[in-house]
Every structure is written in C-alpha cells, then in structure tokens.
Design a protein around this motif. Structure first.
Motif, PDB file in Angstrom:
ATOM      1  N   ARG A 155       0.835  -1.201   0.000  1.00  0.00           N
ATOM      2  CA  ARG A 155       0.000   0.000   0.000  1.00  0.00           C
ATOM      3  C   ARG A 155       0.872   1.253   0.000  1.00  0.00           C
ATOM      4  NH1 ARG A 155      -3.580  -0.108   4.944  1.00  0.00           N
ATOM      5  NH2 ARG A 155      -1.627   0.464   5.972  1.00  0.00           N
ATOM      6  N   ILE A 156       0.409   2.285  -0.756  1.00  0.00           N
ATOM      7  CA  ILE A 156       1.077   3.585  -0.801  1.00  0.00           C
ATOM      8  C   ILE A 156       0.160   4.580  -0.097  1.00  0.00           C
ATOM      9  CG2 ILE A 156       2.053   5.372  -2.273  1.00  0.00           C
ATOM     10  CD1 ILE A 156       2.319   3.237  -4.453  1.00  0.00           C
ATOM     11  N   ALA A 157       0.682   5.206   0.943  1.00  0.00           N
ATOM     12  CA  ALA A 157      -0.117   6.141   1.730  1.00  0.00           C
ATOM     13  C   ALA A 157       0.396   7.553   1.518  1.00  0.00           C
ATOM     14  CB  ALA A 157      -0.073   5.781   3.211  1.00  0.00           C
ATOM     15  N   GLY A 158      -0.530   8.516   1.599  1.00  0.00           N
ATOM     16  CA  GLY A 158      -0.159   9.916   1.482  1.00  0.00           C
ATOM     17  C   GLY A 158       0.364  10.468   2.792  1.00  0.00           C
ATOM     18  N   ALA A 159       0.657  11.769   2.797  1.00  0.00           N
ATOM     19  CA  ALA A 159       1.185  12.402   4.008  1.00  0.00           C
ATOM     20  C   ALA A 159       0.189  12.338   5.157  1.00  0.00           C
ATOM     21  CB  ALA A 159       1.550  13.868   3.706  1.00  0.00           C
ATOM     22  N   ASP A 160      -1.135  12.319   4.835  1.00  0.00           N
ATOM     23  CA  ASP A 160      -2.161  12.252   5.877  1.00  0.00           C
ATOM     24  C   ASP A 160      -2.519  10.828   6.256  1.00  0.00           C
ATOM     25  OD1 ASP A 160      -3.263  11.525   3.497  1.00  0.00           O
ATOM     26  OD2 ASP A 160      -4.995  12.899   3.589  1.00  0.00           O
ATOM     27  N   GLY A 161      -1.802   9.833   5.686  1.00  0.00           N
ATOM     28  CA  GLY A 161      -2.073   8.429   5.997  1.00  0.00           C
ATOM     29  C   GLY A 161      -3.166   7.815   5.154  1.00  0.00           C
ATOM     30  N   ARG A 162      -3.787   8.577   4.281  1.00  0.00           N
ATOM     31  CA  ARG A 162      -4.869   8.046   3.444  1.00  0.00           C
ATOM     32  C   ARG A 162      -4.274   7.204   2.308  1.00  0.00           C
ATOM     33  NH1 ARG A 162      -7.057  10.018  -1.150  1.00  0.00           N
ATOM     34  NH2 ARG A 162      -5.791  11.918  -0.928  1.00  0.00           N
ATOM     35  N   PRO A 163      -4.823   6.000   2.035  1.00  0.00           N
ATOM     36  CA  PRO A 163      -4.287   5.154   0.961  1.00  0.00           C
ATOM     37  C   PRO A 163      -4.440   5.855  -0.389  1.00  0.00           C
ATOM     38  CG  PRO A 163      -5.736   3.891   2.401  1.00  0.00           C
ATOM     39  CD  PRO A 163      -5.917   5.322   2.769  1.00  0.00           C
ATOM     40  N   LEU A 164      -3.347   5.924  -1.134  1.00  0.00           N
ATOM     41  CA  LEU A 164      -3.365   6.510  -2.475  1.00  0.00           C
ATOM     42  C   LEU A 164      -3.424   5.451  -3.558  1.00  0.00           C
ATOM     43  CD1 LEU A 164      -0.633   9.267  -2.035  1.00  0.00           C
ATOM     44  CD2 LEU A 164      -3.116   9.506  -1.841  1.00  0.00           C
ATOM     45  N   GLY A 165      -2.923   4.263  -3.281  1.00  0.00           N
ATOM     46  CA  GLY A 165      -2.903   3.212  -4.281  1.00  0.00           C
ATOM     47  C   GLY A 165      -2.048   2.042  -3.829  1.00  0.00           C
ATOM     48  N   VAL A 166      -1.656   1.189  -4.776  1.00  0.00           N
ATOM     49  CA  VAL A 166      -0.899  -0.030  -4.469  1.00  0.00           C
ATOM     50  C   VAL A 166       0.187  -0.178  -5.523  1.00  0.00           C
ATOM     51  CG1 VAL A 166      -0.977  -2.541  -4.293  1.00  0.00           C
ATOM     52  CG2 VAL A 166      -2.839  -1.167  -3.339  1.00  0.00           C
ATOM     53  N   ILE A 167       1.418  -0.471  -5.092  1.00  0.00           N
ATOM     54  CA  ILE A 167       2.515  -0.792  -6.007  1.00  0.00           C
ATOM     55  C   ILE A 167       2.643  -2.310  -6.063  1.00  0.00           C
ATOM     56  CG2 ILE A 167       4.189  -0.501  -4.128  1.00  0.00           C
ATOM     57  CD1 ILE A 167       4.835   0.119  -7.871  1.00  0.00           C
TER      58      ILE A 167
END
Length: 602
Positions: free
Chosen positions: A168-180
C-alpha cells in the motif's frame, strides 16, 4: 537313505543343497538390507537437494520482496497518485521499465485507489497493463486493507503464472493513495531445477502446485480440497484455466512414491522443505528406482560370491595368519634394534646436552663479567665526569656558603639591634641558600652512586634539571648560552634516572669542550614526541665532528680531543640501548647534533 548319505555323491548333493539354501537366504537377506539402505540414502540425497532448492527459492524471493517496500516510498510515485498527469506517467513508465530489467522482475506497475493501473514497466508492449482494472485481484484489496500482500496466480492479460508482491502507498495524511505491485515469474528457476532431472514443485498452504518443473502439474493439488475452497481458487488463482485435480501419486514405503503419468515411470524418494515467508512448501522427487535395483542386485551378487568363496577365504585367512606371525617376528626384531639405536642416540644426546649446559654456564659467567665490567666502566665515566665539573660545582657551592655566612653575620647585628623582622629575613634567606646547597649535594651524591635497575618511568624535565644542576656552573664559566625548548607537561620515558642524566651530561660536556674556541657558543636542548617515541636532541654551533672521527664515532678509543679516551659516546650509546632506545649522530651543516630516542612511558 543311510547308504545314500554315506556315498560320496550323496554327501556332495547334501552339501550342494545346503550351500544352495544358504546362498538363497543370503541373497534374499542382502537384497532386503540393500533395499532399506538404498531407500535411506535416496531420502538423504533428496533432503539435501531439497534444502539447496529451497535456499535458491528463498534467495529469489528475498531479492524481490524488498522492491515494493522501497518503491512505496518513492516521491515520484506518491506524486503521480496524488496528482496524475501525462508527464508523471511517462516518467514512471520508464523508471519501472529500467527497474524491471535490472531486478529481473516480470512486470512492475502501480494501481490507484480504484484498482486501475496508471503506469507499468510493460507500457510499450502489446500486453501493457496500463489502464486495466485490477480491483478484483486479492493482491489489490488485501494490500489496501493490510498494508501488503502476496498472491500467486495466472496473469489475466499475459496468461503467465507468477507471484504478485504488493504494498500500500499512503499519502502524508495516511490516506491510501494506491498499491505498487511487482510480479515475479519463475521460468528461469524452473528451467534450472528441470536440468537436475529431479521433478520439483512448490505448493501453497492449500496444497495447490504453484511452481513446478512439470508444466502439466501446475494448479493441480496434492490432496482433496473443500468445494468452497476449490471454487475460490479456480476463480482467483487460475482465472478458470486450470485443472485442480489431484496429482497422480501412488504411495509406497514411507517417503517413497510411484508416478502413474506425466513423467517417466519410476520410484521416487520424496522430500520437502517449508518456505515460511509465504506459507509455501517445496517438494522434490529424486529418481531412486534404478539406483535401488542396482543396489539390490549388487548386494545379492556380493552375497552369492561370499558364500561361494567361503572355503577359499578360510585358506586365505590361514595364509594371512602365517604372514602375520612372520611379520610379528620381524617387527619384534626391528623393535629391539630400534631400541638399541635409541639408547645409543640418547646417550649421545645426553652427552651433548651436558656439554651444552657447561657452555651455557660459561656463557652466563662471561656475560656477568662483561656486565660487571660495563657497570664499572660506566661508574668510572661518572667519576671522571664529576672530576671535570668539580671546580664549577665547588664554585657553585662556595657562593651560597659565603652568602650564608654574610647573612648570618647580618642576622646577628639585627638581633643586637633588636630588629626581629630584618633578622628573620636574613634567616629565611639562609634557609633558601642552604636548601640550594643541599639540592646540589644531593644531586652529586645521587649521580655518583653506582646504580643499576630496570627501566621505569622517568620525568624528562626532571632529568634535564638534574643534569643542568651539575653542568650549569661550567656553562656559565665558559660563557655558553643555553637554549632550552619547552618540554610537554609530565612527559616521561622508560629509562633509569641517574644513567639518563649521565648520558645527557656526557653530551653537554662534549658540546662545551667543542665550543672552547667559538666566539658566541650556543647549546640547544629540544624535546619532541612522535608515535610513542620521545626524542631528546642536544646540538651546538661548534665545528662539528671531523670526517675522520665520524666514520668510527661509536668505536671505543675514537676521539678528536687532546686528552680524551674516546669512551664517553660508546658508554652513552650502551646505556641508551639498555633502555631499549638509541643514541645517534644527526648530520648537520653547522655544529654537532646528537639525538636520544626513548620509548614514551605509558
């Protein structure tokens, strides 16, 4: 019946039947033992090969498992998921393409929060993943839920099996942005295993074959599956394009199986090893039927030959016994002869050892005599040096004694006048002068004492002070300017105080005599420390050492003085060498320079 047994033919037939029964029993027993040993050896070989294959597989997995974790921190990747644009997609496509080529990953791609592929390493290939929706794949929604996931399945686009590693790829606020996601294919590993000729396959926790050297086994199972589990695997893992039937194995002895199809018929030794990182298990089938047949046949032949040669072996054993007796007699004779030679050699060695002990004792006596002679020579050098400086020291003592007498008379006058303060000042001065006289006499007494002890920590500045206390009057008498460099605080060397002072005093005496006709005589004392060594340098601005004397400078009785013996430098060098240091002459364009190098005290 009795007549039959009594006849020679009957006896031979009885013997023949007897030995035939013995041979059959031996062949059967040897064959069974060989079968068990061959089975055990086949299982051991299979276990060894399994451990090697498992190590290779773990190495391959560890090399790829870190790839999604590293890429999940990539700022370009997080920037694309936060604000997708064509330039970012093109940059990541090319970056993924280069990484896939370097790491030998089948494909690397990134999915947004909806499961749609935004960039992939195969962006410029017909089977490009870019734009494909993978939200239904377990590796997508499990990574969003748990942070990371691993999943083995057939590719929906490429149709090739492989292991999908996602994070999982998370943003600065911890919200999931996507998956690598990184897909790893094991074609090269399967080819390498296939070259060994040993069928190898890897199963997941449900017993489904994932990686195998036998292509027809892929997505078969090692045992029966529950209907609900079979349906889920058929949809998620094989995309409906594989048969989840049970592998065609027939169990034999423990650890041994027979294959009914797919590979050449044979008996195989079966071994397995866990791959705990993914919950997998690696299985290896080592062909052992032919090896067991050869071992059984060889054991039976050996058993039959053993029975047939039993009589001959008896004769051979008797012959060996005779040879052993003859050899024992020869060995006994050789032992006696060897003991005789050892005794003779021991007597020679004992005699040589006694002679060596006598020579060692004589060497010790001579060494003690040499040491005593050297000590006497050093003491004579001390006394000779004291004789040279006696006049200056006496003058140095006479001055404070005369001053003491004057102050004593003055104190008496002050007492008569009842001037206690002035009398006290005179008495204080008398004490100071007496202390100076005592210091000079103490230094003379210590210097003249015959000493010899092991090396100890000696203060460099204190040794120089003691030397100058003795030679100072002569320096002032001759008008020699003394330049004394600064000595590091509390610097100590490994030496003996009185002998170190004797060496420095000899060097200063030589310098004073060399400066006899020099208009502005100067002597310099400098101390330096480097790499655990302390160097004390004594130099003058005199004429230096003549070339004739320089070649034999440290040879006894070599001197350029009119009344010198040529022993001072030799004695000084021996004293410094006894400290573990060295005394050397340093070439200089002006004057003479000598260095004393000693070990710095810890």
């Amino acid at each position: 019946m009795r007549r039959f047994l009594d006849s020679a033919q009957g006896q031979w037939r009885v013997f023949a039947v007897f030995w035939l029964i013995i041979a059959v029993l031996a062949a059967v027993g040897a064959g069974e033992i060989a079968r068990r040993e061959a089975r055990g050896e086949a299982l051991r070989q299979a276990a060894t090969a399994t451990a090697l294959h498992a190590a290779v597989l773990r190495s391959e997995l560890e090399r790829h498992r870190s790839l999604p974790m590293v890429l999940a921190q990539d700022p370009d990747l997080q920037g694309l998921l936060a604000r997708p644009d064509a330039a970012s997609v093109d940059r990541l496509n090319r970056k993924f393409e280069g990484l896939a080529r370097e790491t030998r990953a089948a494909v690397i791609y990134v999915l947004d929060a909806r499961g749609v592929a935004l960039a992939a390493s195969n962006w410029n290939q017909p089977i490009s993943f870019v734009g494909t929706d993978y939200r239904f794949r377990p590796y997508f929604y499990e990574a969003l839920r748990d942070g990371q996931a691993s999943f083995f399945a057939l590719g929906t686009v490429s149709g090739r099996p492989g292991l999908y590693l996602s994070r999982r790829i998370a943003g600065a606020d911890g919200r999931p942005l996507g998956v690598i996601v990184a897909k790893v294919e094991f074609d090269a590993l399967e080819t390498e295993w296939r070259a060994s000729g040993e069928p190898t396959y890897v199963t997941d926790s449900d017993g489904v074959v994932l990686i195998t050297t036998v292509s027809s086994w892929r997505f078969h199972t090692t045992g029966a599956l529950r209907p609900d589990r079979r349906q889920r695997l058929a949809v998620d893992q094989t995309a409906g394009r594989a048969d989840l039937s049970t592998l065609p194995f027939e169990a034999l002895a423990p650890g041994m199986i027979r294959l009914s199809r797919s590979v050449p018929p044979d008996i195989y030794a079966r071994a397995s090893a866990p791959i705990p990182e993914l919950g997998w298990r690696l299985h290896l089938l080592s062909p052992s039927g032919a090896m067991m047949a050869r071992a059984i046949m060889a054991a039976r032949v050996v058993a039959l030959l053993s029975v047939a040669l039993l009589a001959g072996l008896t004769g051979i054993l008797l012959r060996r016994r005779q040879r052993a007796r003859a050899r024992a007699a020869e060995d006994e004779a050789a032992r006696i002869d060897l003991e005789r030679q050892v005794d003779a050699r021991t007597a020679e060695l004992r005699q040589a050892n006694d002679q060596l002990n006598l020579e060692i004792e004589e060497r010790r006596r001579l060494e003690k005599g040499r040491q005593d002679l050297q000590d006497e020579l050093i003491q004579a050098n001390k006394l000779a040096t004291l004789g040279q400086i006696a006049a200056g020291v006496a003058h140095e003592i006479n001055q404070p004694i005369a001053a003491i007498r004057t102050h004593a008379d003055t104190a008496s006058v002050y007492l008569d006048r009842q001037d206690a303060d002035a009398a006290g000042r005179s008495l204080t001065r008398i004490g100071e002068l007496t202390q100076r006289v005592g210091a000079i006499t103490d230094e003379l007494r210590a210097f003249s004492r015959k000493t010899r002890s092991g090396t100890v920590a000696v203060g460099v500045e204190a040794a120089i002070d003691g030397t100058l206390l003795l030679v100072g009057p002569r320096l002032r008498e001759r008008g020699v300017e003394l330049k004394r460099g600064k000595v590091p605080a509390e610097l100590e060397v490994l030496a003996e105080r009185n002998r170190l002072e004797q060496v420095v005093l000899n060097l200063l005496q030589n310098a004073v005599e060399a400066l006899e006709d020099v208009p502005s005589p100067v002597i310099e004392i400098a101390v330096s420390v480097r790499a655990g060594k302390v160097t004390l340098k004594v130099s003058d601005n005199g004429p230096g050492v003549s070339p004739e004397v320089l070649e034999r400078l440290f040879t006894p009785f070599t001197t350029d003085k009119r009344d010198g013996l040529g022993l001072g430098l030799v004695i000084s060098r021996d004293i410094v060498a006894g400290f573990g240091g060295e005394l050397v002459h340093v070439p200089s364009p002006e004057g003479a320079v000598f260095k004393i190098v000693l070990a710095k005290a810890p």
